[in-house]
Design an enzyme around this catalytic site. Structure first.
Site, PDB file in Angstrom:
ATOM      1  N   TRP A 104      20.155  -4.378  54.555  1.00 20.42           N
ATOM      2  CA  TRP A 104      20.525  -3.919  55.800  1.00 20.42           C
ATOM      3  C   TRP A 104      19.237  -3.604  56.768  1.00 20.42           C
ATOM      4  O   TRP A 104      19.625  -3.838  57.991  1.00 20.42           O
ATOM      5  CB  TRP A 104      21.094  -2.372  55.417  1.00 20.42           C
ATOM      6  CG  TRP A 104      22.341  -2.399  54.704  1.00 20.42           C
ATOM      7  CD1 TRP A 104      22.953  -2.183  53.610  1.00 20.42           C
ATOM      8  CD2 TRP A 104      23.684  -3.021  55.216  1.00 20.42           C
ATOM      9  NE1 TRP A 104      24.066  -2.351  53.158  1.00 20.42           N
ATOM     10  CE2 TRP A 104      24.724  -2.994  54.155  1.00 20.42           C
ATOM     11  CE3 TRP A 104      23.898  -3.600  56.681  1.00 20.42           C
ATOM     12  CZ2 TRP A 104      25.897  -3.437  54.439  1.00 20.42           C
ATOM     13  CZ3 TRP A 104      25.255  -4.105  56.766  1.00 20.42           C
ATOM     14  CH2 TRP A 104      26.241  -4.007  55.744  1.00 20.42           C
ATOM     15  N   ASP A 175      17.934   4.141  60.016  1.00 19.36           N
ATOM     16  CA  ASP A 175      19.338   4.018  59.716  1.00 19.36           C
ATOM     17  C   ASP A 175      19.584   5.064  58.481  1.00 19.36           C
ATOM     18  O   ASP A 175      19.150   4.595  57.371  1.00 19.36           O
ATOM     19  CB  ASP A 175      19.780   2.698  59.166  1.00 19.36           C
ATOM     20  CG  ASP A 175      21.104   2.336  58.726  1.00 19.36           C
ATOM     21  OD1 ASP A 175      21.840   3.252  58.696  1.00 19.36           O
ATOM     22  OD2 ASP A 175      21.507   1.127  58.378  1.00 19.36           O
ATOM     23  N   LYS A 199      29.921   7.140  54.024  1.00 23.62           N
ATOM     24  CA  LYS A 199      29.416   7.540  52.882  1.00 23.62           C
ATOM     25  C   LYS A 199      29.496   8.866  52.599  1.00 23.62           C
ATOM     26  O   LYS A 199      29.722   9.497  51.342  1.00 23.62           O
ATOM     27  CB  LYS A 199      27.773   7.061  52.907  1.00 23.62           C
ATOM     28  CG  LYS A 199      27.531   5.632  53.534  1.00 23.62           C
ATOM     29  CD  LYS A 199      28.268   4.622  52.632  1.00 23.62           C
ATOM     30  CE  LYS A 199      27.786   3.196  53.305  1.00 23.62           C
ATOM     31  NZ  LYS A 199      28.041   2.073  52.487  1.00 23.62           N
TER      32      LYS A 199
END
Length: 365
Positions: A104, A175, A199
């Protein structure tokens, strides 16, 4: 509801059962409103209360000072990969620094590079992304407009331990999609955090951005309105129609963390206990289970591991599903097994998986 499975999906992830029950009760008709939360205008007094309390709860749980804005954005973390660079990287400055601890972070770097100069300060890819760097390993970021990290890499199961984030004079951008609200954090260390809600914070559809006023003041003019952080700050995240239902569920989740759980200190303790159940099974298996991440960088949110053969991994996933344990197949880019155990995954569910792992190893080791 006895037919609910134990869902280890990496996202959208399991939500607290009490939150789902309250959303179900309200879905047809909100008390005192006479309509569903799927139908109510974002300009209504009801939603003004929802978005106001959602922000207040986030500020309370995370200890966000008044010098930061809390924004509700759409487009997920993936849009933030570009939006961060659009708002912070354009103009006369040195390259933005990126610390890569998984895939990511690499995606964030690729998007930022379309907007301006970037520089990799550390990359764990040569070793397969198994750890975070030590303090001395991250290159200096002289004149950087910001340094970007990914708090928790869901694919590889690598997470920055509390306080281990790189020390930098440049604003730290993070992030935090997969571990925001999973533990306390010192918000003052960051210039900007962003997190897709799906999440730990709610359903897919809303992204939380926490940004310091100093960074907002430096945003260049000329950006498209919906890609300018100041648009969201100036209009209370309601320049256009926001994702009303997603923010409403986020509100319910923050209430659950505040009132039912008792705050992030308690949630952090629970998350450590859950992760220990699985890592203990990995470590005691004599090599039958091989954890991907090095012990000092192990994620509390995504436990990743391999079995002796790919065929055994397929059997493991199939048998687990037969026992009501679903979404355990590892990401297609790395294979293996991945158990995502976000906040709403109950300790009991993790215990069932740990027992299954023990039994499976005994039968197949």
């Amino acid at each position: 509801m006895t037919d609910r499975v134990v869902n280890f999906a990496a996202g959208p992830a399991t939500l607290p059962l009490s939150v789902l029950e309250e959303a179900r009760r309200d879905l047809l008709c909100l008390p005192g409103v006479g309509a569903s939360p799927l139908e109510v205008s974002h300009r209504s007094p009801w939603f003004e209360g929802v978005i106001g309390e959602a922000e207040a709860n986030l500020r309370l749980l995370l200890g966000i000072p008044e010098t930061y804005r809390v924004l509700f954005v759409q487009g997920g973390a993936t849009l933030q990969f570009s939006m961060v660079a659009m708002n912070l990287l354009r103009g006369p400055s040195g390259p933005a620094g990126y610390v890569l601890t998984g895939s990511w972070g690499g995606k964030a770097l690729a998007e930022a590079a379309t907007q301006g100069p970037t520089r990799v300060l550390w990359d764990g890819g040569a070793d397969g992304y198994v750890r975070v760097p030590g303090p001395a390993e991250v290159e200096e970021a002289a004149a950087a407009p910001y340094v970007h990290i990914t708090a928790n890499e869901t694919v590889h199961g690598v997470e920055w331990p509390p306080g281990a984030e790189p020390a930098t004079d440049a604003p730290l951008v993070c992030d935090a999609s997969s571990d925001l609200l999973s533990r306390p954090l010192d918000i003052s260390r960051y210039g900007l955090l962003y997190a897709g809600a799906q999440k730990n914070a709610g359903p897919a559809g809303v992204t939380v951005v926490v940004v310091h006023d100093d960074l907002l003041a430096g945003v260049p003019d000329g950006l498209p309105g919906m890609l300018d952080y100041r648009t969201y700050s100036d209009h209370g995240s309601m320049y256009n129609t926001p994702p009303v239902f997603a923010i409403y569920v986020l509100l319910l989740v923050t209430r659950w963390l505040r009132d039912d759980v008792g705050g992030l200190d308690v949630q952090f303790r629970i998350n450590r206990e859950k992760a220990a159940l699985l890592y203990d099974e990995i470590d005691r298996s004599g090599g039958f289970y091989r954890g991907h991440a090095q012990p000092g960088s192990r994620s509390l949110m995504n436990v990743t591991y391999r079995l002796p053969t790919a065929e055994l991994e397929r059997i493991f996933v199939r048998e687990a599903a037969g026992n009501g344990l679903i979404e355990l197949k590892g990401h297609r880019s790395v294979g293996g097994i991945r158990a995502s155990i976000y906040n709403a995954m109950p300790l009991e569910g993790v215990g069932i998986l740990a027992a299954f792992m023990r039994d499976f190893a005994q039968r197949n080791g």
